[in-house]
Scaffold this active site. Structure first.
Site, PDB file in Angstrom:
ATOM      1  N   ASP A  16      -8.077   2.302  -1.446  1.00 11.04           N
ATOM      2  CA  ASP A  16      -8.010   1.131  -0.696  1.00 11.04           C
ATOM      3  C   ASP A  16      -9.158   0.376   0.347  1.00 11.04           C
ATOM      4  O   ASP A  16      -8.972   0.075   1.157  1.00 11.04           O
ATOM      5  CB  ASP A  16      -7.417   2.120   0.407  1.00 11.04           C
ATOM      6  CG  ASP A  16      -6.174   1.085   1.542  1.00 11.04           C
ATOM      7  OD1 ASP A  16      -6.481  -0.188   1.578  1.00 11.04           O
ATOM      8  OD2 ASP A  16      -5.245   2.163   2.627  1.00 11.04           O
ATOM      9  N   HIS A 207      -0.060   7.239   7.138  1.00 11.85           N
ATOM     10  CA  HIS A 207      -1.152   6.355   6.155  1.00 11.85           C
ATOM     11  C   HIS A 207      -1.339   5.060   7.190  1.00 11.85           C
ATOM     12  O   HIS A 207      -1.125   4.578   7.394  1.00 11.85           O
ATOM     13  CB  HIS A 207      -0.647   5.984   4.919  1.00 11.85           C
ATOM     14  CG  HIS A 207      -1.860   4.826   4.507  1.00 11.85           C
ATOM     15  ND1 HIS A 207      -2.508   4.909   2.952  1.00 11.85           N
ATOM     16  CD2 HIS A 207      -2.498   3.673   5.245  1.00 11.85           C
ATOM     17  CE1 HIS A 207      -2.637   3.534   2.466  1.00 11.85           C
ATOM     18  NE2 HIS A 207      -3.269   2.987   4.311  1.00 11.85           N
ATOM     19  N   CYS A 240      -6.633  -4.212   4.042  1.00 12.79           N
ATOM     20  CA  CYS A 240      -5.948  -4.461   2.524  1.00 12.79           C
ATOM     21  C   CYS A 240      -6.303  -6.080   2.541  1.00 12.79           C
ATOM     22  O   CYS A 240      -6.127  -6.153   3.731  1.00 12.79           O
ATOM     23  CB  CYS A 240      -4.476  -4.742   3.616  1.00 12.79           C
ATOM     24  SG  CYS A 240      -3.603  -5.183   1.620  1.00 12.79           S
ATOM     25  N   ASN A 249      -8.991   2.585   6.343  1.00 15.47           N
ATOM     26  CA  ASN A 249      -8.421   3.385   6.822  1.00 15.47           C
ATOM     27  C   ASN A 249      -9.010   3.975   7.596  1.00 15.47           C
ATOM     28  O   ASN A 249     -10.418   4.067   8.184  1.00 15.47           O
ATOM     29  CB  ASN A 249      -8.120   4.609   5.625  1.00 15.47           C
ATOM     30  CG  ASN A 249      -6.962   3.300   4.459  1.00 15.47           C
ATOM     31  OD1 ASN A 249      -7.698   2.784   4.169  1.00 15.47           O
ATOM     32  ND2 ASN A 249      -6.437   3.965   4.823  1.00 15.47           N
TER      33      ASN A 249
END
Ligand code: HMG
Ligand code: MG
Length: 300
Positions: A16, A207, A240, A249
């Site tokens: 990610d 998440h 993203c 994140n």
């Protein structure tokens, strides 16, 4: 609901985190990153994605990476598999765990994986079945569980429904993604309560992206709701490519610092992860996105 007595972290930085990097990251750097994270005690490190290389060029070397990785016993190295083509390539590369992914909003689904929510379930189903038939472990992701960059707020019941559909395909755990990091504490509480009606809490992971600086608060609320698995990314890497405005994140170091203060063990070495965070930020030529990591390095 009492807090869990231990927490498992799923390190998603190499996937990610790096999927969003504009410049190619050398394979040797990715491998060193993953091997050091596993050495620091992370038992699940998501390492790549078997998706379209045109859409996510940074993940195009996932097969080679899996082949060259020095795998530690007891550590899982999941990869994303969006369709049978991706699954076949992942199996050929030696993956033992894969992740299927869907969204809770039509706009993000269309933008990310080029299909509707209903179609995404039909695409994921044969992937999950074939992976399970091959003896692989399958994790599931639901994105945009709080809000969508295209459609606005997500109803908790919709996120819960998508989670249940993936869980019913045989996923051992469902990770609920606040893809654009928009959620605040009460929204997270409502989301978990709505989802826990459908799926046991010990099968749920959270998440969080940290766009609005709410991720650590949201993790504390999740702990109080009995959640014991969190996805995080060293140095707060990521975002993203298909969610405009989403930042990285929540940083693994920040989560570890929170959990250390709460006395909740993780088996992960915070100083070691902080050193990895400083190193990878330097490799990528960007500031370290972890507040705790910077403070530990004396740069707070
Ligand atoms: P599609 O519907 O076939 O259409 O792909 P497409 O136009 O998007 O792509 C078509 C091209 O991709 C074709 O090649 C296919 O062969 C190729 P062309 O004919 O143009 O040369 N292709 C593939 N190539 C390699 N491996 C494959 C594969 N499949 C098709 N497996 C697809 C659908 C989902 C594959 C595509 O849209 C895609 O790759 N999208 C990118 C999805 C992605 O990686 N998103 C980021 C990860 S999800 C995320 O970050 C959220 C998460 O962190 C949780 C959260 O934060 O919420 C998990
Ligand atoms: Mg994400």
């Amino acid at each position: 609901m009492s807090r869990p007595t231990s927490v498992r972290l799923v390190e998603v930085g190499p996937r990610d985190g790096l999927q969003n990097e504009p410049k190619p990251v050398p394979l040797a750097v990715k491998i060193e990153l993953i091997e050091r994270l596993a050495e620091a005690g992370l038992t699940s490190v998501e390492v790549g994605a078997f998706v379209s290389p045109k859409r996510v060029p940074q993940m195009a070397d996932s097969a080679e990476l899996l082949g060259r990785l020095n795998k530690r016993p007891g550590v899982s190295y999941p990869v994303l598999t969006p369709n049978p083509q991706g699954l076949e390539a992942a199996i050929a590369a030696g993956a033992a765990e894969v992740a299927i992914f869907a969204a809770a909003s039509e706009g993000f689904s269309r933008n990310n994986i080029n299909c509707s929510l209903a179609e995404s379930l039909e695409r994921n189903r044969p992937v999950a079945k074939a992976a399970l038939d091959h003896g692989l472990r399958v994790r599931g992701y639901v994105s945009t569980v709080i809000a969508c960059p295209f459609d606005g707020p997500t109803a908790p019941a919709k996120a819960a429904e998508m989670a249940e559909r993936l869980f019913d395909m045989g996923c051992y755990e469902i990770s609920m993604g606040d893809t654009i990091g928009a959620g605040t504490a009460d929204q997270v509480r409502r989301l978990i309560e709505a989802t826990a009606v459908k799926i046991p809490r010990d099968k749920l992971a959270m998440h969080f992206h940290d766009t609005y600086g709410q991720a650590v608060a949201n993790i504390l609320v999740s702990l109080e709701e009995g959640i014991a698995v969190f996805d995080s990314s060293v140095a707060g890497l990521g975002g993203c490519p298909f969610a405009p405005g989403a930042s990285g994140n929540v940083a693994t170091e920040d989560v570890l610092y929170l959990l250390k203060g709460l006395g909740i063990p993780t088996g992960v070495d915070l100083p070691a992860v902080a050193a990895i965070g400083q190193w990878i930020a330097g490799q990528l030529g960007r500031p370290n996105g972890s507040r705790a990591g910077r403070a530990i390095a004396g740069q707070g």
